[in-house]
Design a protein around this motif. Structure first.
Motif, short mmCIF file in Angstrom:
data_model
loop_
_atom_site.label_atom_id
_atom_site.label_comp_id
_atom_site.label_asym_id
_atom_site.label_seq_id
_atom_site.Cartn_x
_atom_site.Cartn_y
_atom_site.Cartn_z
N TYR A 12 0.86 -1.18 0.00
CA TYR A 12 0.00 0.00 0.00
C TYR A 12 0.89 1.23 0.00
CZ TYR A 12 -4.00 -2.85 1.47
OH TYR A 12 -5.01 -3.78 1.54
N SER A 14 0.95 5.01 1.01
CA SER A 14 0.23 6.16 1.58
C SER A 14 1.20 7.34 1.64
CB SER A 14 -0.40 5.85 2.94
OG SER A 14 0.35 5.00 3.70
N VAL A 19 3.88 0.62 2.43
CA VAL A 19 3.72 -0.43 3.44
C VAL A 19 3.59 -1.76 2.72
CG1 VAL A 19 2.28 -1.32 5.31
CG2 VAL A 19 2.52 1.15 4.99
N ALA A 21 2.23 -4.95 2.83
CA ALA A 21 1.23 -5.62 3.66
C ALA A 21 1.30 -7.14 3.53
CB ALA A 21 -0.17 -5.15 3.27
N PRO A 40 -0.40 -10.46 14.99
CA PRO A 40 -0.60 -9.15 15.61
C PRO A 40 -1.24 -8.15 14.66
CG PRO A 40 1.74 -9.59 15.25
CD PRO A 40 1.01 -10.83 14.88
N SER A 41 -1.69 -7.06 15.23
CA SER A 41 -2.30 -6.00 14.45
C SER A 41 -1.33 -5.50 13.38
CB SER A 41 -2.68 -4.87 15.40
OG SER A 41 -3.38 -3.90 14.72
N GLY A 42 -1.80 -5.35 12.18
CA GLY A 42 -0.96 -4.85 11.10
C GLY A 42 -0.12 -5.91 10.42
N SER A 43 -0.34 -7.18 10.75
CA SER A 43 0.50 -8.25 10.18
C SER A 43 0.04 -8.69 8.79
CB SER A 43 0.56 -9.45 11.13
OG SER A 43 -0.72 -9.96 11.39
N GLY A 44 -1.10 -8.17 8.33
CA GLY A 44 -1.52 -8.47 6.96
C GLY A 44 -2.70 -9.42 6.85
N LYS A 45 -3.34 -9.73 7.96
CA LYS A 45 -4.42 -10.72 7.96
C LYS A 45 -5.60 -10.26 7.07
CE LYS A 45 -5.02 -10.52 12.44
NZ LYS A 45 -4.08 -9.42 12.77
N SER A 46 -6.04 -9.03 7.30
CA SER A 46 -7.19 -8.55 6.51
C SER A 46 -6.80 -8.43 5.04
CB SER A 46 -7.66 -7.18 7.01
OG SER A 46 -8.09 -7.28 8.33
N HIS A 196 -7.95 -12.25 16.80
CA HIS A 196 -6.90 -12.01 17.79
C HIS A 196 -7.02 -13.01 18.93
CE1 HIS A 196 -6.54 -7.87 16.04
NE2 HIS A 196 -5.28 -8.19 16.24
N1 LIG Z 1 -5.86 0.82 2.44
C1 LIG Z 1 -4.66 0.88 3.01
N2 LIG Z 1 -3.81 1.90 2.77
C2 LIG Z 1 -2.60 1.96 3.33
N3 LIG Z 1 -2.10 1.03 4.17
C3 LIG Z 1 -2.90 -0.01 4.46
C4 LIG Z 1 -4.21 -0.13 3.91
N4 LIG Z 1 -4.77 -1.28 4.39
C5 LIG Z 1 -3.85 -1.84 5.20
N5 LIG Z 1 -2.73 -1.08 5.26
C6 LIG Z 1 -1.50 -1.39 6.01
O1 LIG Z 1 -1.09 -2.71 5.65
C7 LIG Z 1 -0.61 -3.41 6.80
C8 LIG Z 1 -1.42 -4.68 6.98
O2 LIG Z 1 -2.75 -4.31 7.34
P1 LIG Z 1 -3.89 -5.38 7.65
O3 LIG Z 1 -5.15 -4.62 7.90
O4 LIG Z 1 -3.90 -6.39 6.58
O5 LIG Z 1 -3.38 -6.05 8.99
P2 LIG Z 1 -4.17 -6.94 10.04
O6 LIG Z 1 -3.25 -8.02 10.46
O7 LIG Z 1 -5.49 -7.33 9.50
O8 LIG Z 1 -4.38 -5.90 11.23
P3 LIG Z 1 -5.57 -5.82 12.33
O9 LIG Z 1 -5.47 -7.05 13.16
O10 LIG Z 1 -5.22 -4.57 13.11
O11 LIG Z 1 -6.86 -5.69 11.58
C9 LIG Z 1 -0.71 -2.44 7.97
O12 LIG Z 1 0.54 -1.83 8.15
C10 LIG Z 1 -1.74 -1.44 7.51
O13 LIG Z 1 -1.52 -0.18 8.10
#
Ligand SMILES: Nc1ncnc2c1ncn2[C@@H]1O[C@H](COP(=O)(O)OP(=O)(O)OP(=O)(O)O)[C@@H](O)[C@H]1O
Length: 233
Positions: A12, A14, A19, A21, A40-46, A196
């Protein structure tokens, strides 16, 4: 449907910052399984869920779901794939507040070419008797049941759940997990659950762990426990 991802990358942008992801993410999910994705949060799951579900594009690598290779699909084809094969469930139920339970589920039905029966679906999630209620008249667990019905009525081959119990207490959350397991067994739907809550891994057929965009670990559960037995955290 089985899911294969091979060395998938997704960045991504920004502003000035890039980043990464997903980094070389590879996984294999056999048909009709429940898989939990931890990390963990931000690890790329979503991000992983979104590229598998055709909500987002990836930069390189390959993803195949059933017989469909997503890499080269045109926007229209990706939309068709998403409509016909994928159901999504989120932590926030995303119901339309001005529509009744039945009308919200109708939104899902209209998206699909081979929808399931409305009454049957609402009965399966235990919401038929509340079909004329509005979301604001329902508890969180009931709203999530409606969201599951909206995904389920499309008759999806894969169900992608992003923190489905994140807003729920233990008892209600476990009831939602039971429902997901029921869907998996009754319809043979492949179910991916981001969470989580590490304990939810105990009920899955396999568990994937992510860190900084990489899949760092994956293992199979020999004996998945019943949803009501998971260690809640
Ligand atoms: N639309 C976007 N624009 C910019 N950066 C993004 C975007 N979507 C996700 N990211 C970044 O990509 C990385 C992975 O995000 P992602 O949401 O996949 O993590 P996650 O493991 O699902 O986190 P969480 O548990 O907090 O939901 C993070 O650093 C996030 O800030």
């Amino acid at each position: 449907m089985a899911i294969f991802a091979n060395q998938v990358n997704k960045a991504y942008q920004s502003g000035e910052v890039t980043v990464q992801a997903l980094r070389q993410a590879s996984l294999e999910v056999p048909d009709k399984k429940i898989v939990t994705i931890l990390g963990p949060s931000g690890s790329g799951k979503s991000t992983l869920l979104n590229v598998i579900g055709g909500i987002d594009r990836y930069d390189s690598g390959s993803i195949k779901v059933g017989d469909t290779v997503l890499d080269q699909l045109k926007d229209r084809q990706l939309t068709d794939y998403r409509r016909n094969f994928v159901g999504f469930i989120f932590q926030q139920y995303n119901l339309i507040p001005t529509l009744t339970v039945e009308e919200n589920v109708e939104v899902g039905r209209e998206l699909s070419q081979q929808p399931l029966d409305m009454k049957d679906t609402l009965e399966k999630v235990g919401m038929w008797d509340k079909k004329n209620k509005f979301p604001s008249q329902l508890s969180g667990g009931e709203q999530q049941r409606v969201a599951i019905a909206r995904a389920l009525i499309k008759n999806p081959q894969i169900l992608l759940c992003d923190e489905p119990t994140g807003a729920l207490d233990e008892e209600t959350g476990k009831n939602i997990l039971k429902l997901l397991k029921f869907v998996n067994e009754q319809y043979g739907t492949t179910v991916l659950i981001i969470t989580h809550n590490q304990g939810i891994g105990e009920m899955a057929h396999s568990v994937i762990r992510m860190k900084s965009g990489e899949i760092v670990d994956s293992y199979e559960n020999e004996n998945p426990v019943q949803p009501e037995k998971v260690t809640w955290s």
